[in-house]
Design a protein around this motif. Structure first.
Motif, PDB file in Angstrom:
ATOM      1  N   LEU A   1       0.670  -1.628   0.246  1.00  0.00           N
ATOM      2  CA  LEU A   1       0.203   0.315   0.069  1.00  0.00           C
ATOM      3  C   LEU A   1       1.001   1.249  -0.286  1.00  0.00           C
ATOM      4  O   LEU A   1       1.686   1.093   0.784  1.00  0.00           O
ATOM      5  CB  LEU A   1      -0.766  -0.361   1.422  1.00  0.00           C
ATOM      6  N   HIS A   2       0.285   2.305  -0.695  1.00  0.00           N
ATOM      7  CA  HIS A   2       1.531   3.467  -0.823  1.00  0.00           C
ATOM      8  C   HIS A   2       0.165   4.740  -0.526  1.00  0.00           C
ATOM      9  O   HIS A   2      -1.029   4.604   0.305  1.00  0.00           O
ATOM     10  CB  HIS A   2       1.505   3.737  -2.168  1.00  0.00           C
ATOM     11  N   LEU A   3       0.442   6.222  -0.368  1.00  0.00           N
ATOM     12  CA  LEU A   3      -0.202   6.998   0.214  1.00  0.00           C
ATOM     13  C   LEU A   3      -1.852   7.053  -1.085  1.00  0.00           C
ATOM     14  O   LEU A   3      -2.436   7.850   0.196  1.00  0.00           O
ATOM     15  CB  LEU A   3       1.021   8.120  -0.217  1.00  0.00           C
ATOM     16  N   GLY A   4      -2.052   6.591  -1.542  1.00  0.00           N
ATOM     17  CA  GLY A   4      -2.601   6.979  -2.309  1.00  0.00           C
ATOM     18  C   GLY A   4      -3.747   6.494  -1.722  1.00  0.00           C
ATOM     19  O   GLY A   4      -5.061   6.072  -2.420  1.00  0.00           O
ATOM     20  N   HIS A   5      -3.399   4.922  -1.960  1.00  0.00           N
ATOM     21  CA  HIS A   5      -4.494   3.694  -1.086  1.00  0.00           C
ATOM     22  C   HIS A   5      -4.452   4.302   0.102  1.00  0.00           C
ATOM     23  O   HIS A   5      -5.823   4.220   0.937  1.00  0.00           O
ATOM     24  CB  HIS A   5      -3.476   1.984  -0.732  1.00  0.00           C
ATOM     25  N   ALA A   6      -3.873   4.696   0.913  1.00  0.00           N
ATOM     26  CA  ALA A   6      -4.315   5.072   2.708  1.00  0.00           C
ATOM     27  C   ALA A   6      -5.056   6.888   2.184  1.00  0.00           C
ATOM     28  O   ALA A   6      -5.940   6.356   3.182  1.00  0.00           O
ATOM     29  CB  ALA A   6      -2.890   6.495   3.232  1.00  0.00           C
ATOM     30  N   HIS A   7      -5.224   7.512   1.246  1.00  0.00           N
ATOM     31  CA  HIS A   7      -6.144   8.373   0.974  1.00  0.00           C
ATOM     32  C   HIS A   7      -7.573   7.482   0.381  1.00  0.00           C
ATOM     33  O   HIS A   7      -8.634   8.183   1.273  1.00  0.00           O
ATOM     34  CB  HIS A   7      -5.702   8.911  -0.192  1.00  0.00           C
ATOM     35  N   SER A   8      -7.823   6.541  -0.286  1.00  0.00           N
ATOM     36  CA  SER A   8      -9.015   5.570  -0.525  1.00  0.00           C
ATOM     37  C   SER A   8      -9.401   5.243   0.962  1.00  0.00           C
ATOM     38  O   SER A   8     -10.672   5.225   0.913  1.00  0.00           O
ATOM     39  CB  SER A   8      -8.446   5.061  -1.758  1.00  0.00           C
ATOM     40  N   ALA A   9      -8.734   4.478   1.506  1.00  0.00           N
ATOM     41  CA  ALA A   9      -9.068   3.449   2.932  1.00  0.00           C
ATOM     42  C   ALA A   9      -9.782   4.259   3.655  1.00  0.00           C
ATOM     43  O   ALA A   9     -11.137   4.663   4.477  1.00  0.00           O
ATOM     44  CB  ALA A   9      -7.748   3.153   3.095  1.00  0.00           C
ATOM     45  N   LEU A  10      -8.851   5.350   4.023  1.00  0.00           N
ATOM     46  CA  LEU A  10      -9.568   7.055   5.680  1.00  0.00           C
ATOM     47  C   LEU A  10     -10.855   7.899   4.383  1.00  0.00           C
ATOM     48  O   LEU A  10     -11.392   8.095   5.352  1.00  0.00           O
ATOM     49  CB  LEU A  10      -8.091   8.480   5.331  1.00  0.00           C
TER      50      LEU A  10
ATOM     51  N   LEU B   1      -2.869  -1.100   7.346  1.00  0.00           N
ATOM     52  CA  LEU B   1      -3.755  -0.548   7.823  1.00  0.00           C
ATOM     53  C   LEU B   1      -4.396  -0.296   9.429  1.00  0.00           C
ATOM     54  O   LEU B   1      -4.490   0.729   9.791  1.00  0.00           O
ATOM     55  CB  LEU B   1      -4.672  -0.738   6.996  1.00  0.00           C
ATOM     56  N   ALA B   2      -4.091  -1.511   9.982  1.00  0.00           N
ATOM     57  CA  ALA B   2      -3.479  -1.208  11.164  1.00  0.00           C
ATOM     58  C   ALA B   2      -3.147  -0.296  11.497  1.00  0.00           C
ATOM     59  O   ALA B   2      -2.943   0.489  12.404  1.00  0.00           O
ATOM     60  CB  ALA B   2      -3.368  -2.842  12.186  1.00  0.00           C
ATOM     61  N   TRP B   3      -1.277  -0.052  11.506  1.00  0.00           N
ATOM     62  CA  TRP B   3      -0.272   0.353  11.971  1.00  0.00           C
ATOM     63  C   TRP B   3      -1.255   2.375  11.256  1.00  0.00           C
ATOM     64  O   TRP B   3      -0.627   3.605  12.087  1.00  0.00           O
ATOM     65  CB  TRP B   3       0.863   0.692  11.175  1.00  0.00           C
ATOM     66  N   LEU B   4      -1.599   2.193  11.326  1.00  0.00           N
ATOM     67  CA  LEU B   4      -2.440   3.646  10.206  1.00  0.00           C
ATOM     68  C   LEU B   4      -3.268   3.969  10.836  1.00  0.00           C
ATOM     69  O   LEU B   4      -3.798   5.481  10.881  1.00  0.00           O
ATOM     70  CB  LEU B   4      -2.320   3.548   8.416  1.00  0.00           C
ATOM     71  N   GLY B   5      -4.092   2.886  11.951  1.00  0.00           N
ATOM     72  CA  GLY B   5      -5.021   3.730  12.617  1.00  0.00           C
ATOM     73  C   GLY B   5      -6.685   3.331  12.209  1.00  0.00           C
ATOM     74  O   GLY B   5      -7.289   3.703  12.823  1.00  0.00           O
TER      75      GLY B   5
END
Length: 284
Positions: free
Chosen positions: A19-28, A65-69
């Motif tokens: 996962l990269h920042l683009g994935h993080a944006h979408s997941a969030l 994802l878990a690390w990201l919160g």
């Protein structure tokens, strides 16, 4: 008065890399909407393409994802474990006379398109010229017994079954009219991928009761085809919310193939989850 459906969102990555920042944006985007509304946030692994997906990336997705919160509700659905479910949907479409086998190789299709003076184009490029659409049943049966084939949706027949034009609701924008014909006779299954992305994603959104689909703007055109499949298969239509894509300093969309920084790489550098959330466009 009918009570509103509870908000259910999902994040559905393909395990073809970290996962990269683009994935993080979408997941969030989905997670925050669900949590703000007291709804549910689901995680789904879209690993139907066995040639590109890797098991090691599945566990990495959950860990990142878990690390990201982020947390999710219920078990993770892994699509490759449910091919029989998608087969039922394909059989339903076939029973309506809406599928046909296509024996053309990619090179066959390319030659047919090249020979056309004005090959029509859709969101995914030149449309299939319909070479196999008019084969008779005896020839289809004989060739299916000895040749590999894909299953295509007969778009003209599918559209002829609709009682009214299709549309969908885009959050913040209202109702948008659909034009699924621009996809032509889309492939819904092939030998190496027994069910297509388009079929699996609409099946699982319906199965899981997803009421709001948050995803990147690059998938906005696909919504037309997804609404058609929902109509043909009797599935409810969720609301859609297509977000802008994160870009790098040169304006290029963040993507695995272009070396977008992986979340685990940022973690290794000592960057905090809070800082990464901010980098992904969702500051605390």
């Amino acid at each position: 008065m009918t009570a509103p459906r509870p908000l259910v969102t999902r994040f559905a990555p393909s395990p073809t890399g970290f996962l990269h920042l683009g994935h993080a944006h979408s997941a969030l985007a989905g997670w925050r909407r669900a949590r703000a509304a007291g709804g549910r946030f689901l995680l789904r692994i879209e690993d139907i393409d066995a040639t590109r997906c890797r098991p090691e990336f599945v566990s990495a997705i959950e860990e990142d994802l878990a690390w990201l919160g982020l947390d999710w509700d219920g078990p993770v659905r892994v699509q490759s474990r449910h091919m029989a479910d998608y087969r039922v949907s394909l059989d339903h479409l076939a029973a309506q006379g809406l599928l046909y086998p296509c024996f053309c190789s990619r090179s066959d299709i390319a030659r047919g398109i090249a020979a056309s003076a004005a090959a029509p184009h859709g969101p995914d490029g030149p449309l299939y010229p319909g070479t196999c659409r008019h084969l008779g049943k005896p020839e289809r049966a004989a060739r299916m017994a000895r040749e590999p084939f894909a299953l295509r949706l007969d778009m003209a027949r599918a559209l002829a079954t609709l009682p009214a034009p299709l549309d969908f609701e885009e959050a913040g924008q209202g109702i948008i009219r659909c034009d699924p014909a621009r996809f032509g006779d889309a492939v819904l299954a092939r030998k190496e991928v027994p069910a297509s992305y388009h079929l699996c994603v609409t099946h699982d959104d319906a199965r899981d009761g997803v009421t709001l689909v948050t995803r990147g703007a690059d998938l906005l055109p696909a919504t037309d085809l997804h609404r058609l499949l929902q109509q043909l298969l009797g599935w409810p239509a969720p609301v859609y919310a297509h977000h802008a894509l994160l870009a790098d300093s040169l304006g290029r969309r963040l993507a695995k193939r272009d070396g977008a920084p992986a979340l685990r790489s940022l973690r290794t550098q000592g960057i905090s989850p809070s800082a990464v959330r901010a980098m992904a466009g969702w500051p605390d």
